[in-house]
Design a protein around this motif. Structure first.
Motif, PDB file in Angstrom:
ATOM      1  N   ILE A  21      -6.243   2.389 -15.097  1.00 27.03           N
ATOM      2  CA  ILE A  21      -6.170   2.958 -13.753  1.00 27.03           C
ATOM      3  C   ILE A  21      -5.146   2.199 -12.916  1.00 27.03           C
ATOM      4  N   ASP A  22      -5.152   0.880 -13.014  1.00 30.00           N
ATOM      5  CA  ASP A  22      -4.280   0.060 -12.171  1.00 30.00           C
ATOM      6  C   ASP A  22      -2.807   0.254 -12.516  1.00 30.00           C
ATOM      7  N   ARG A  23      -2.484   0.384 -13.778  1.00 32.89           N
ATOM      8  CA  ARG A  23      -1.079   0.481 -14.180  1.00 32.89           C
ATOM      9  C   ARG A  23      -0.536   1.911 -14.151  1.00 32.89           C
ATOM     10  N   TYR A  24      -1.414   2.891 -14.321  1.00 33.23           N
ATOM     11  CA  TYR A  24      -0.911   4.251 -14.487  1.00 33.23           C
ATOM     12  C   TYR A  24      -1.391   5.241 -13.436  1.00 33.23           C
ATOM     13  N   VAL A  25      -2.479   4.959 -12.738  1.00 33.62           N
ATOM     14  CA  VAL A  25      -3.064   5.971 -11.860  1.00 33.62           C
ATOM     15  C   VAL A  25      -3.063   5.504 -10.410  1.00 33.62           C
ATOM     16  N   PHE A  26      -3.952   4.596 -10.058  1.00 32.11           N
ATOM     17  CA  PHE A  26      -4.096   4.103  -8.682  1.00 32.11           C
ATOM     18  C   PHE A  26      -3.760   2.622  -8.628  1.00 32.11           C
TER      19      PHE A  26
ATOM     20  N   ASP B  40       0.828  -1.203   0.000  1.00 35.03           N
ATOM     21  CA  ASP B  40       0.000   0.000   0.000  1.00 35.03           C
ATOM     22  C   ASP B  40       0.867   1.261   0.000  1.00 35.03           C
ATOM     23  N   ARG B  41       1.960   1.235   0.751  1.00 34.84           N
ATOM     24  CA  ARG B  41       2.840   2.408   0.788  1.00 34.84           C
ATOM     25  C   ARG B  41       3.432   2.676  -0.597  1.00 34.84           C
ATOM     26  N   ALA B  42       3.833   1.601  -1.300  1.00 33.85           N
ATOM     27  CA  ALA B  42       4.384   1.768  -2.646  1.00 33.85           C
ATOM     28  C   ALA B  42       3.334   2.299  -3.612  1.00 33.85           C
ATOM     29  N   ALA B  43       2.096   1.813  -3.494  1.00 32.14           N
ATOM     30  CA  ALA B  43       1.021   2.269  -4.377  1.00 32.14           C
ATOM     31  C   ALA B  43       0.718   3.744  -4.145  1.00 32.14           C
ATOM     32  N   ILE B  44       0.657   4.153  -2.887  1.00 36.28           N
ATOM     33  CA  ILE B  44       0.390   5.549  -2.572  1.00 36.28           C
ATOM     34  C   ILE B  44       1.522   6.439  -3.077  1.00 36.28           C
ATOM     35  N   SER B  45       2.758   5.982  -2.926  1.00 36.38           N
ATOM     36  CA  SER B  45       3.895   6.766  -3.385  1.00 36.38           C
ATOM     37  C   SER B  45       3.839   6.973  -4.892  1.00 36.38           C
TER      38      SER B  45
ATOM     39  N   SER C 211       2.077   9.256   2.209  1.00 30.80           N
ATOM     40  CA  SER C 211       2.901  10.011   1.268  1.00 30.80           C
ATOM     41  C   SER C 211       3.814  10.970   2.022  1.00 30.80           C
ATOM     42  N   THR C 212       5.119  10.776   1.868  1.00 27.53           N
ATOM     43  CA  THR C 212       6.070  11.658   2.539  1.00 27.53           C
ATOM     44  C   THR C 212       6.009  13.075   1.966  1.00 27.53           C
TER      45      THR C 212
END
Length: 434
Positions: free
Chosen positions: A320-325, A142-147, A229-230
Motif C-alpha cells: 500500500i505504501d509504495r504503490y497505492v497510498f 502530503d501534496r506529493a502523496a495525494i498526487s 489533487s489538481t
C-alpha cells in the motif's frame, strides 16, 4: 529447469509448515498443487529474484505489478486462501517469511537462489514510489502523496468508479446499482449533518465533487470543497458548472490546514482522514473543531484497522505504501473517537459499515476487469494491476474483519450542552417522506 513448479511448491511448504493452498504454474510449463484451486502463475524467474532481494510483501508486489506473477482462476478465492494461511496462523507464519535469521527462511532462500540464478532483479516497476525521507505529513509531502494516488487520470477513475465518481464506501440499503448505493451514502451523510437551505458545508477531501454537488443540489447548502489533487479539482469544477451550481459550490486546491474562513455549519470528511497520519490526527481534529460554529456537526467517514497487541510496533503495509497510498495510515476506531473528543467534540454516533465496503470494492473490480484493455491504456498495465490487486485484497480484508469503515457523527456542543440532536437516535434513517 524441469518441473520448477514442484520445487517451488516444496520450498513454500517447507517454509510455511503447511500445504500450499494454491497451485503453481511455472515458466517451464510445469504445474503442481491441489486440483481445482486457483493457480499462481510464475511467468519468469525474475519474480523469484525479486523475492530474494526483497523477501515478503514488497518482493511479491513488484513481481505482480511487473506482470511476472498472476493468478488464474478466482482472484478473491486465491487471496482468501492466502489470507487464512497468513492471518489465522498468526505470527509464526509471518515471521517465517520475514525473519532472515529463521533457518527455514535460509533454506528456502538457498533453494530459490538455485532456481532463479545468481542475478540481481531488474529495477522496481515505474509505478512504485521511491522511499521518502524527512518528516511525515508536511504540506509538501502530503501534496506529493495525494498526487501519486489521485492524479493518474480522471478517465481511469471514471472507468473504475462509474458515473457517481465517488471513491469511498457506498451504502447498500437494498438491492440496487452501485450508483444508487453511492447516492444513498451521500444522502445519509447530508441527513446526519442535518443540512438545510443556506447552511455552509466544508467538504474536506472533496474528490471529484460528488458530495458537494449532492449537498448543494438536494439540500440547498453552500459548499466549499478542498482537495490537494489538481486533476480532481478541475473535474469537479466542470461538473459543478454543468449542474449550474457555481453560485453555491466552490472547489479549492487547498490543504485543510490552510482553510481559514470559518465558521461552518457542518463539515464532511469522507475517506480523507486515512491520509492524515497518526502524528497529525489530533491537529486534524483541532482544526476541524475550530472551523465549526457552536452546535455544528462533523461527519467523519474513515477506514479503520483492528488494534495491534503492541501499537508501538505497528507498521504500514509495504504494498500500500509504495504503490497505492504513500504515507497513508489506518487507526483503530477507538483512537479516532478519542482524538475527536480530546479536541472538544462530543461523539454522538458511530456506524460501522465494513460489509458495505466489501460490496463496493467488488463492484469497482468488476468495472476494472470488464474494461481491462482500456484501463491499461488510460494509465499503464502496471497501474491497472496495482488497482486490481489492491481493491480485491481490500475487499477480502473487509470481509474478514481485518479492516473496517465507520461513520462518526460528532458535534461541537456549545457550553449550555444543547447538542441540537433529537432525543430519539438515528432519525436520519428515515427517508424524507417515508
Amino acid at each position: 529447469m524441469a518441473d520448477a513448479a514442484s520445487r517451488l511448491t516444496a520450498l513454500a511448504e517447507d517454509l510455511l509448515g503447511v500445504p500450499l493452498p494454491l497451485a503453481i504454474r511455472a515458466w517451464d510449463g510445469s504445474e503442481a498443487g491441489p486440483p481445482d484451486a486457483p493457480v499462481l502463475v510464475v511467468r519468469h524467474r525474475r519474480a523469484l529474484r525479486r523475492l530474494l532481494w526483497k523477501p515478503g510483501e514488497l518482493g511479491l508486489a513488484r513481481a505482480w505489478v511487473a506482470g511476472e506473477l498472476d493468478v488464474e482462476g478466482d482472484l478473491y478465492e486465491a487471496l482468501d486462501r492466502l489470507a487464512g494461511l497468513i492471518w489465522e496462523r498468526g505470527a509464526d507464519a509471518k515471521d517465517a517469511v520475514h525473519a532472515l535469521r529463521d533457518p527455514r527462511f535460509r533454506a528456502a532462500a538457498r533453494g530459490l537462489l538455485h532456481i532463479a540464478g545468481p542475478f540481481p532483479p531488474p529495477p522496481p516497476p515505474a509505478e512504485e514510489v521511491r522511499p521518502r525521507t524527512g518528516p511525515l505529513h508536511t504540506r509538501r509531502r502530503d501534496r506529493a502523496a495525494i498526487s501519486h494516488h489521485y492524479d493518474v487520470g480522471n478517465d481511469f477513475y471514471a472507468l473504475v468508479l462509474g458515473p457517481s465518481m465517488v471513491y469511498s464506501c457506498a451504502y447498500w440499503t437494498e438491492v440496487g446499482t452501485l450508483e444508487e448505493a453511492q447516492a444513498a451514502k451521500l444522502d445519509l451523510i447530508c441527513r446526519k449533518l442535518a443540512l438545510k437551505e443556506g447552511d455552509r458545508l466544508l467538504d474536506v477531501g472533496c474528490g471529484w465533487g460528488s458530495m458537494a454537488i449532492h449537498a448543494a443540489r438536494e439540500y440547498g447548502a453552500r459548499v466549499v470543497g478542498v482537495t490537494l489533487s489538481t486533476e480532481q479539482a478541475a473535474y469537479a469544477r466542470k461538473r459543478i458548472a454543468d449542474e449550474g451550481l457555481t453560485d453555491r459550490v466552490e472547489i479549492r486546491v487547498q490543504d485543510y490546514r490552510d482553510v481559514g474562513d470559518g465558521p461552518y455549519d457542518a463539515i464532511s470528511s469522507v475517506g480523507m482522514a486515512e491520509h492524515v497520519g497518526r502524528i497529525r490526527y489530533r491537529e486534524y481534529a483541532d482544526d476541524l473543531y475550530a472551523l465549526l460554529r457552536p452546535g455544528g456537526r462533523l461527519l467523519n467517514h474513515q477506514i479503520s484497522r483492528r488494534p495491534e497487541k503492541d501499537e508501538a510496533a505497528y507498521h504500514v503495509d509495504a504494498f500500500i505504501d509504495r504503490y497505492v497510498f504513500p504515507d497513508g495510515e489506518l487507526a483503530p476506531v477507538g483512537r479516532t473517537t478519542s482524538a475527536l473528543e480530546e479536541a472538544g467534540f462530543e461523539v454522538r454516533d458511530v456506524e460501522a459499515i465494513r460489509e458495505h465496503y466489501a460490496l463496493t470494492l467488488r463492484q469497482w473490480v468488476t468495472n476494472l476487469e470488464d474494461r481491462w484493455a482500456e484501463a491499461a491504456r488510460l494509465t499503464s498495465p502496471g497501474r491497472a494491476r496495482v488497482w486490481r490487486l489492491y481493491m480485491a485484497a481490500s475487499a477480502v480484508s473487509f470481509e474478514r474483519n481485518r479492516i473496517g469503515v465507520n461513520q462518526i457523527l460528532a458535534v461541537r456542543t456549545p457550553g449550555d450542552g444543547a447538542s441540537g440532536l433529537p432525543l430519539r437516535p438515528r432519525t436520519w434513517d428515515e427517508r424524507p417522506g417515508g
